[in-house]
Design a protein around this motif. Structure first.
Motif, PDB file in Angstrom:
ATOM      1  N   GLU A 180       0.819  -1.215   0.000  1.00 48.92           N
ATOM      2  CA  GLU A 180       0.000   0.000   0.000  1.00 48.92           C
ATOM      3  C   GLU A 180       0.851   1.263   0.000  1.00 48.92           C
ATOM      4  N   ALA A 181       2.167   1.108  -0.050  1.00 47.69           N
ATOM      5  CA  ALA A 181       3.065   2.263   0.003  1.00 47.69           C
ATOM      6  C   ALA A 181       2.765   3.236  -1.130  1.00 47.69           C
ATOM      7  N   ALA A 182       2.774   4.543  -0.809  1.00 46.77           N
ATOM      8  CA  ALA A 182       2.469   5.569  -1.802  1.00 46.77           C
ATOM      9  C   ALA A 182       3.314   6.806  -1.524  1.00 46.77           C
ATOM     10  N   LEU A 183       3.802   7.427  -2.578  1.00 51.09           N
ATOM     11  CA  LEU A 183       4.689   8.569  -2.432  1.00 51.09           C
ATOM     12  C   LEU A 183       4.024   9.728  -1.699  1.00 51.09           C
ATOM     13  N   ASP A 184       2.797  10.077  -2.074  1.00 54.28           N
ATOM     14  CA  ASP A 184       2.149  11.225  -1.433  1.00 54.28           C
ATOM     15  C   ASP A 184       1.914  10.967   0.046  1.00 54.28           C
ATOM     16  N   ARG A 185       1.627   9.706   0.406  1.00 45.91           N
ATOM     17  CA  ARG A 185       1.446   9.376   1.822  1.00 45.91           C
ATOM     18  C   ARG A 185       2.764   9.549   2.572  1.00 45.91           C
ATOM     19  N   TRP A 186       3.876   9.131   1.970  1.00 43.71           N
ATOM     20  CA  TRP A 186       5.168   9.261   2.639  1.00 43.71           C
ATOM     21  C   TRP A 186       5.552  10.725   2.812  1.00 43.71           C
ATOM     22  N   VAL A 187       5.262  11.554   1.824  1.00 48.84           N
ATOM     23  CA  VAL A 187       5.540  12.986   1.950  1.00 48.84           C
ATOM     24  C   VAL A 187       4.712  13.574   3.090  1.00 48.84           C
ATOM     25  N   ASN A 188       3.448  13.178   3.166  1.00 43.70           N
ATOM     26  CA  ASN A 188       2.601  13.636   4.275  1.00 43.70           C
ATOM     27  C   ASN A 188       3.130  13.145   5.618  1.00 43.70           C
ATOM     28  N   ASP A 189       3.690  11.936   5.634  1.00 42.20           N
ATOM     29  CA  ASP A 189       4.246  11.400   6.877  1.00 42.20           C
ATOM     30  C   ASP A 189       5.378  12.285   7.400  1.00 42.20           C
ATOM     31  N   VAL A 190       6.189  12.817   6.500  1.00 37.94           N
ATOM     32  CA  VAL A 190       7.248  13.744   6.934  1.00 37.94           C
ATOM     33  C   VAL A 190       6.625  14.953   7.611  1.00 37.94           C
ATOM     34  N   GLY A 191       5.530  15.448   7.050  1.00 41.95           N
ATOM     35  CA  GLY A 191       4.834  16.572   7.679  1.00 41.95           C
ATOM     36  C   GLY A 191       4.318  16.236   9.057  1.00 41.95           C
ATOM     37  N   TRP A 192       3.736  15.033   9.201  1.00 44.24           N
ATOM     38  CA  TRP A 192       3.277  14.603  10.526  1.00 44.24           C
ATOM     39  C   TRP A 192       4.443  14.481  11.502  1.00 44.24           C
ATOM     40  N   ALA A 193       5.578  14.003  11.012  1.00 43.43           N
ATOM     41  CA  ALA A 193       6.756  13.862  11.866  1.00 43.43           C
ATOM     42  C   ALA A 193       7.257  15.231  12.325  1.00 43.43           C
ATOM     43  N   ILE A 194       7.250  16.199  11.430  1.00 48.92           N
ATOM     44  CA  ILE A 194       7.669  17.550  11.806  1.00 48.92           C
ATOM     45  C   ILE A 194       6.786  18.098  12.923  1.00 48.92           C
ATOM     46  N   GLU A 195       5.489  17.932  12.765  1.00 52.34           N
ATOM     47  CA  GLU A 195       4.561  18.473  13.766  1.00 52.34           C
ATOM     48  C   GLU A 195       4.697  17.749  15.108  1.00 52.34           C
ATOM     49  N   GLU A 196       4.904  16.436  15.067  1.00 52.24           N
ATOM     50  CA  GLU A 196       5.083  15.695  16.319  1.00 52.24           C
ATOM     51  C   GLU A 196       6.398  16.081  16.985  1.00 52.24           C
ATOM     52  N   ALA A 197       7.443  16.281  16.177  1.00 50.61           N
ATOM     53  CA  ALA A 197       8.737  16.699  16.728  1.00 50.61           C
ATOM     54  C   ALA A 197       8.631  18.076  17.374  1.00 50.61           C
ATOM     55  N   GLN A 198       7.902  18.964  16.754  1.00 54.93           N
ATOM     56  CA  GLN A 198       7.692  20.292  17.332  1.00 54.93           C
ATOM     57  C   GLN A 198       6.923  20.199  18.647  1.00 54.93           C
ATOM     58  N   ARG A 199       5.911  19.365  18.665  1.00 56.91           N
ATOM     59  CA  ARG A 199       5.091  19.235  19.872  1.00 56.91           C
ATOM     60  C   ARG A 199       5.910  18.674  21.029  1.00 56.91           C
ATOM     61  N   ARG A 200       6.705  17.657  20.768  1.00 61.30           N
ATOM     62  CA  ARG A 200       7.460  17.018  21.842  1.00 61.30           C
ATOM     63  C   ARG A 200       8.624  17.881  22.317  1.00 61.30           C
ATOM     64  N   SER A 201       9.227  18.618  21.413  1.00 61.31           N
ATOM     65  CA  SER A 201      10.390  19.429  21.782  1.00 61.31           C
ATOM     66  C   SER A 201      10.014  20.815  22.272  1.00 61.31           C
ATOM     67  N   GLY A 202       8.805  21.268  21.920  1.00 57.53           N
ATOM     68  CA  GLY A 202       8.411  22.632  22.251  1.00 57.53           C
ATOM     69  C   GLY A 202       9.095  23.673  21.379  1.00 57.53           C
TER      70      GLY A 202
END
Length: 247
Positions: free
Chosen positions: A76-98
């Protein structure tokens, strides 16, 4: 180090190392390559994360949808999903680090995904590309040479499935056409010379922010293992990537 699930329906697996120093520092998000390269680069990425943390930076790593310990079937791997995953990772990293300031780094396809994810963002202050896949078409050609077996429209590359839709999306990618954040510092770390790297260097001369290419001669074949299963740890490049992110 904290490990957890995050993102849509807690479908993504991540790990976070909080800052070791007392001063606020931008959070670093590391983006893995694809398939067997992911497996062989895992130890090098861990080393990068630990060295960055010793420099006082918080570090976030994660698995894309349908890879590693994240949810989803591999086909089920898809390029647009993986690009969005990077965005989710950025937001989670910001939330955890402040921290709102983010520095992104990726190896091979991970560098490409990081680049694509920055379009339209203003919170990424630095991008470090480690032997980035500049032209997706060339990357798909590499996969074609290594693909065996081929089951229907799905190629299996070193034991990892590459469905037709993902190959088609990858083939259309060209980093030279990506609009990077104007204020972001971009560092292209390369282990060898190539025409693709040269053309990206030329393109980056028009980038409004700071941009440079650094050559660190080192091993670069992440699909190779020696007779005893040795894993590639290009120490000079690891130090170079850490310096590009932390200095």
């Amino acid at each position: 180090m904290d490990v957890f699930h995050f993102g849509p329906k807690q479908s993504l697996f991540g790990s976070y190392i909080p800052p070791s120093g007392g001063k606020p520092a931008p959070v670093v998000v590391l983006c893995y390559p694809f398939g067997q390269e992911y497996m062989r680069a895992h130890r090098a990425f861990r080393q990068v994360a630990l060295l960055l943390n010793r420099r006082g930076l918080p570090v976030f790593r994660f698995d894309y949808w349908a890879t590693g310990d994240s949810a989803g079937d591999a086909e089920e791997a898809a390029l647009d999903r993986w690009v969005n995953d990077v965005g989710w990772a950025i937001e989670e990293a910001q939330r955890r680090s402040g921290q709102s300031r983010v520095r992104l780094a990726g190896l091979r396809l991970g560098a490409t995904l990081a680049a694509l994810a920055t379009e339209g963002r203003s919170d990424v202050e630095r991008l470090v590309f480690w032997d980035a896949v500049v032209r997706g078409e060339s990357f798909v050609e590499e996969l074609c040479r290594d693909a065996s077996p081929r089951v229907g429209s799905t190629w299996w590359v070193h034991g990892f499935p590459m469905p037709h839709g993902l190959r088609k999306a990858l083939a259309s990618v060209d980093l030279r056409k990506v609009r990077f954040p104007d204020d972001a510092m971009i560092v292209q770390m390369i282990s060898h010379s190539s025409a693709d790297f040269d053309t990206l260097t030329e393109t980056l001369t028009d980038h409004p922010g700071s941009a440079e290419t650094r050559l660190v001669p080192s091993p670069s074949d992440w699909n190779y293992s020696d007779d005893v299963g040795g894993i590639l740890i290009p120490r000079e490049m690891v130090r170079g990537v850490v310096g590009a992110l932390a200095d």
